[in-house]
Design a protein around this motif. Structure first.
Motif, PDB file in Angstrom:
ATOM      1  N   ASN A 119      -2.341 -73.604  -7.624  1.00  0.00           N
ATOM      2  CA  ASN A 119      -2.725 -72.226  -7.908  1.00  0.00           C
ATOM      3  C   ASN A 119      -1.550 -71.417  -8.453  1.00  0.00           C
ATOM      4  OD1 ASN A 119      -5.375 -72.636  -7.032  1.00  0.00           O
ATOM      5  ND2 ASN A 119      -4.869 -72.130  -4.913  1.00  0.00           N
ATOM      6  N   TRP A 120      -0.345 -71.695  -7.954  1.00  0.00           N
ATOM      7  CA  TRP A 120       0.837 -70.958  -8.420  1.00  0.00           C
ATOM      8  C   TRP A 120       1.063 -71.185  -9.913  1.00  0.00           C
ATOM      9  CZ3 TRP A 120       5.608 -71.916 -10.619  1.00  0.00           C
ATOM     10  CH2 TRP A 120       6.537 -70.871 -10.551  1.00  0.00           C
ATOM     11  N   LEU A 121       0.974 -72.440 -10.349  1.00  0.00           N
ATOM     12  CA  LEU A 121       1.152 -72.741 -11.766  1.00  0.00           C
ATOM     13  C   LEU A 121       0.011 -72.163 -12.597  1.00  0.00           C
ATOM     14  CD1 LEU A 121       2.439 -76.439 -11.699  1.00  0.00           C
ATOM     15  CD2 LEU A 121       3.736 -74.399 -12.316  1.00  0.00           C
ATOM     16  N   GLN A 122      -1.211 -72.246 -12.075  1.00  0.00           N
ATOM     17  CA  GLN A 122      -2.359 -71.687 -12.789  1.00  0.00           C
ATOM     18  C   GLN A 122      -2.178 -70.190 -13.026  1.00  0.00           C
ATOM     19  OE1 GLN A 122      -6.385 -72.772 -11.497  1.00  0.00           O
ATOM     20  NE2 GLN A 122      -5.513 -74.420 -10.261  1.00  0.00           N
ATOM     21  N   ASN A 123      -1.801 -69.477 -11.977  1.00  0.00           N
ATOM     22  CA  ASN A 123      -1.629 -68.026 -12.097  1.00  0.00           C
ATOM     23  C   ASN A 123      -0.525 -67.670 -13.082  1.00  0.00           C
ATOM     24  OD1 ASN A 123      -3.653 -67.585 -10.209  1.00  0.00           O
ATOM     25  ND2 ASN A 123      -2.233 -67.519  -8.476  1.00  0.00           N
ATOM     26  N   ARG A 124       0.548 -68.446 -13.031  1.00  0.00           N
ATOM     27  CA  ARG A 124       1.674 -68.179 -13.932  1.00  0.00           C
ATOM     28  C   ARG A 124       1.255 -68.354 -15.390  1.00  0.00           C
ATOM     29  NH1 ARG A 124       7.034 -67.506 -13.240  1.00  0.00           N
ATOM     30  NH2 ARG A 124       8.453 -68.215 -14.891  1.00  0.00           N
ATOM     31  N   VAL A 125       0.466 -69.388 -15.670  1.00  0.00           N
ATOM     32  CA  VAL A 125       0.008 -69.638 -17.038  1.00  0.00           C
ATOM     33  C   VAL A 125      -1.045 -68.613 -17.458  1.00  0.00           C
ATOM     34  CG1 VAL A 125      -1.287 -71.253 -18.477  1.00  0.00           C
ATOM     35  CG2 VAL A 125       0.593 -72.087 -17.082  1.00  0.00           C
ATOM     36  N   ASN A 126      -2.002 -68.322 -16.588  1.00  0.00           N
ATOM     37  CA  ASN A 126      -3.056 -67.356 -16.917  1.00  0.00           C
ATOM     38  C   ASN A 126      -2.490 -65.972 -17.221  1.00  0.00           C
ATOM     39  OD1 ASN A 126      -5.383 -68.986 -16.776  1.00  0.00           O
ATOM     40  ND2 ASN A 126      -5.425 -68.859 -14.538  1.00  0.00           N
ATOM     41  N   ASP A 127      -1.492 -65.562 -16.454  1.00  0.00           N
ATOM     42  CA  ASP A 127      -0.915 -64.231 -16.631  1.00  0.00           C
ATOM     43  C   ASP A 127      -0.156 -64.091 -17.951  1.00  0.00           C
ATOM     44  OD1 ASP A 127      -1.935 -63.536 -14.194  1.00  0.00           O
ATOM     45  OD2 ASP A 127      -0.059 -63.787 -13.089  1.00  0.00           O
ATOM     46  N   ASN A 128       0.269 -65.210 -18.516  1.00  0.00           N
ATOM     47  CA  ASN A 128       1.082 -65.156 -19.740  1.00  0.00           C
ATOM     48  C   ASN A 128       0.435 -65.918 -20.890  1.00  0.00           C
ATOM     49  OD1 ASN A 128       3.848 -63.946 -18.685  1.00  0.00           O
ATOM     50  ND2 ASN A 128       3.236 -65.472 -17.184  1.00  0.00           N
ATOM     51  N   TRP A 129      -0.881 -66.122 -20.813  1.00  0.00           N
ATOM     52  CA  TRP A 129      -1.512 -67.006 -21.797  1.00  0.00           C
ATOM     53  C   TRP A 129      -1.471 -66.444 -23.217  1.00  0.00           C
ATOM     54  CZ3 TRP A 129      -1.943 -71.788 -22.217  1.00  0.00           C
ATOM     55  CH2 TRP A 129      -2.771 -72.366 -23.185  1.00  0.00           C
ATOM     56  N   GLY A 130      -1.524 -65.133 -23.377  1.00  0.00           N
ATOM     57  CA  GLY A 130      -1.468 -64.566 -24.720  1.00  0.00           C
ATOM     58  C   GLY A 130      -0.211 -64.992 -25.459  1.00  0.00           C
ATOM     59  N   LYS A 131       0.911 -64.890 -24.790  1.00  0.00           N
ATOM     60  CA  LYS A 131       2.187 -65.283 -25.394  1.00  0.00           C
ATOM     61  C   LYS A 131       2.257 -66.795 -25.557  1.00  0.00           C
ATOM     62  CE  LYS A 131       7.176 -65.073 -24.613  1.00  0.00           C
ATOM     63  NZ  LYS A 131       8.258 -64.587 -23.711  1.00  0.00           N
ATOM     64  N   ILE A 132       1.765 -67.511 -24.548  1.00  0.00           N
ATOM     65  CA  ILE A 132       1.813 -68.973 -24.603  1.00  0.00           C
ATOM     66  C   ILE A 132       0.973 -69.494 -25.752  1.00  0.00           C
ATOM     67  CG2 ILE A 132       1.181 -71.081 -23.379  1.00  0.00           C
ATOM     68  CD1 ILE A 132       1.850 -69.658 -20.769  1.00  0.00           C
ATOM     69  N   SER A 134       0.247 -68.059 -28.535  1.00  0.00           N
ATOM     70  CA  SER A 134       0.950 -67.803 -29.789  1.00  0.00           C
ATOM     71  C   SER A 134       2.006 -68.865 -30.040  1.00  0.00           C
ATOM     72  CB  SER A 134       1.591 -66.414 -29.749  1.00  0.00           C
ATOM     73  OG  SER A 134       2.349 -66.169 -30.917  1.00  0.00           O
ATOM     74  N   CYS A 135       2.705 -69.260 -28.990  1.00  0.00           N
ATOM     75  CA  CYS A 135       3.730 -70.300 -29.116  1.00  0.00           C
ATOM     76  C   CYS A 135       3.104 -71.643 -29.474  1.00  0.00           C
ATOM     77  CB  CYS A 135       4.507 -70.432 -27.813  1.00  0.00           C
ATOM     78  SG  CYS A 135       5.531 -69.005 -27.403  1.00  0.00           S
ATOM     79  N   LEU A 136       1.963 -71.945 -28.858  1.00  0.00           N
ATOM     80  CA  LEU A 136       1.286 -73.212 -29.130  1.00  0.00           C
ATOM     81  C   LEU A 136       0.832 -73.283 -30.586  1.00  0.00           C
ATOM     82  CD1 LEU A 136      -0.909 -73.667 -25.910  1.00  0.00           C
ATOM     83  CD2 LEU A 136       1.179 -74.905 -26.516  1.00  0.00           C
ATOM     84  N   GLU A 137       0.311 -72.189 -31.094  1.00  0.00           N
ATOM     85  CA  GLU A 137      -0.129 -72.159 -32.484  1.00  0.00           C
ATOM     86  C   GLU A 137       1.057 -72.357 -33.433  1.00  0.00           C
ATOM     87  OE1 GLU A 137      -2.083 -68.439 -32.839  1.00  0.00           O
ATOM     88  OE2 GLU A 137      -3.915 -69.097 -31.821  1.00  0.00           O
ATOM     89  N   ASP A 138       2.163 -71.701 -33.119  1.00  0.00           N
ATOM     90  CA  ASP A 138       3.355 -71.811 -33.970  1.00  0.00           C
ATOM     91  C   ASP A 138       3.951 -73.213 -33.932  1.00  0.00           C
ATOM     92  OD1 ASP A 138       3.063 -69.173 -34.631  1.00  0.00           O
ATOM     93  OD2 ASP A 138       4.564 -68.442 -33.205  1.00  0.00           O
ATOM     94  N   SER A 139       3.767 -73.911 -32.815  1.00  0.00           N
ATOM     95  CA  SER A 139       4.349 -75.253 -32.667  1.00  0.00           C
ATOM     96  C   SER A 139       3.586 -76.308 -33.447  1.00  0.00           C
ATOM     97  CB  SER A 139       4.390 -75.646 -31.196  1.00  0.00           C
ATOM     98  OG  SER A 139       3.075 -75.871 -30.706  1.00  0.00           O
ATOM     99  N   LYS A 140       2.356 -75.969 -33.909  1.00  0.00           N
ATOM    100  CA  LYS A 140       1.530 -76.880 -34.715  1.00  0.00           C
ATOM    101  C   LYS A 140       1.307 -78.216 -34.003  1.00  0.00           C
ATOM    102  CE  LYS A 140       3.186 -74.819 -39.016  1.00  0.00           C
ATOM    103  NZ  LYS A 140       2.013 -73.958 -39.152  1.00  0.00           N
TER     104      LYS A 140
END
Length: 264
Positions: A119-132, A134-140
């Motif tokens: 749950n700790w990792l899930q919350n950390r990712v969910n709270d920052n998913w907008g930025k994440i 964007s990074c995933l898209e840029d990484s192709k």
């Protein structure tokens, strides 16, 4: 020179040399991560390496030059470092204990589900998913699948996709979509079941970046990196305990020598 002082000097010389690969390990993490968003571990590891370097210098000077106050500061910092590393290692194993890809019959890749991870990792990712995202898209990360658009279905199902490619670049196996190309699938999302089916898009700028499976794929990568760091920490922690024990003996020797000089 007392034996313990010599040992502290030698051991701190070794830790000084070991701090270099620790710093290098942080740099390696930043290079090996698939995206910028996974590189949040590299800076702490680099800081740790620099910290160990400075502490080793303090221990080396304190033991070999008989600077008692510097050796006392060194032992205090070492104790706090051991405590910090112990807590972090336990925490890393706890938060990465859950979660693994689900093997599929006749498929070379695995499926990843967000609920399988801590749950700790899930919350950390969910709270920052907008930025994440964007990074995933840029990484192709889906570029290889886009390039291999002519891959037949039989060959695609045998592909050993990374966790990010499996989670972000194709729909979930639960959706039963018909394969057209690695990033082009047709079908009607099921009325119930996996919500990722309704989130899938053949648009190369969307794909499954909003899917829980994409978040799970990211967590699987993070989990692997954390486990590697935790194992390294265990080895380093044992070494630090040995150095700290010998350092206590050297500190006692320094105090005795200073007492002799004060009262000849």
């Amino acid at each position: 020179m007392r034996v313990s002082n010599n040992l502290v000097g030698i051991l701190n010389l070794v830790t000084l040399l070991l701090s270099i690969p620790i710093i290098g390990g942080g740099i390696w993490l930043s290079k090996q991560a698939n995206t910028e968003c996974e590189r949040f571990l590299d800076k702490p590891v680099i800081v740790l390496g620099v910290f160990v370097l400075l502490v080793s210098i303090a221990g080396l000077v304190g033991s070999c030059c008989r600077v008692t106050w510097l050796l006392w500061v060194y032992l205090l910092v070492m104790f706090l470092l051991i405590l910090l590393l112990f807590c972090f290692t336990i925490f890393a194993f706890v938060v990465t204990n859950k979660g693994a890809g689900e093997a599929l019959s006749d498929k070379g890749y695995k499926e990843y589900r967000l609920g399988d991870y801590s749950n700790w990792l899930q919350n950390r990712v969910n709270d920052n998913w907008g930025k994440i995202r964007s990074c995933l898209e840029d990484s192709k990360i889906c570029q290889k699948l886009l390039t291999d658009s002519s891959t037949p279905a039989t060959e695609f199902y045998k592909e050993h996709l990374s966790s990010l490619q499996s989670g972000c670049c194709k729909p979930s196996n639960d959706c039963n979509f018909q394969y057209m190309s690695p990033t082009n699938w047709t079908g009607t999302p099921p009325a119930s079941g996996n919500p990722d089916c309704g989130r899938w898009s053949n648009d190369v700028n969307k794909l499954c970046y909003e899917c829980d499976s994409c978040k799970a794929g990211l967590l699987d990568n993070i989990k692997s990196d954390w486990k590697r760091v935790a194992v390294i920490n265990i080895v380093f922690l044992v070494f630090l305990v040995i150095v700290y024990t010998v350092g206590c003996c050297a500190f006692r020797n320094n105090r005795e020598d200073n007492s002799y000089k004060r009262y000849p």
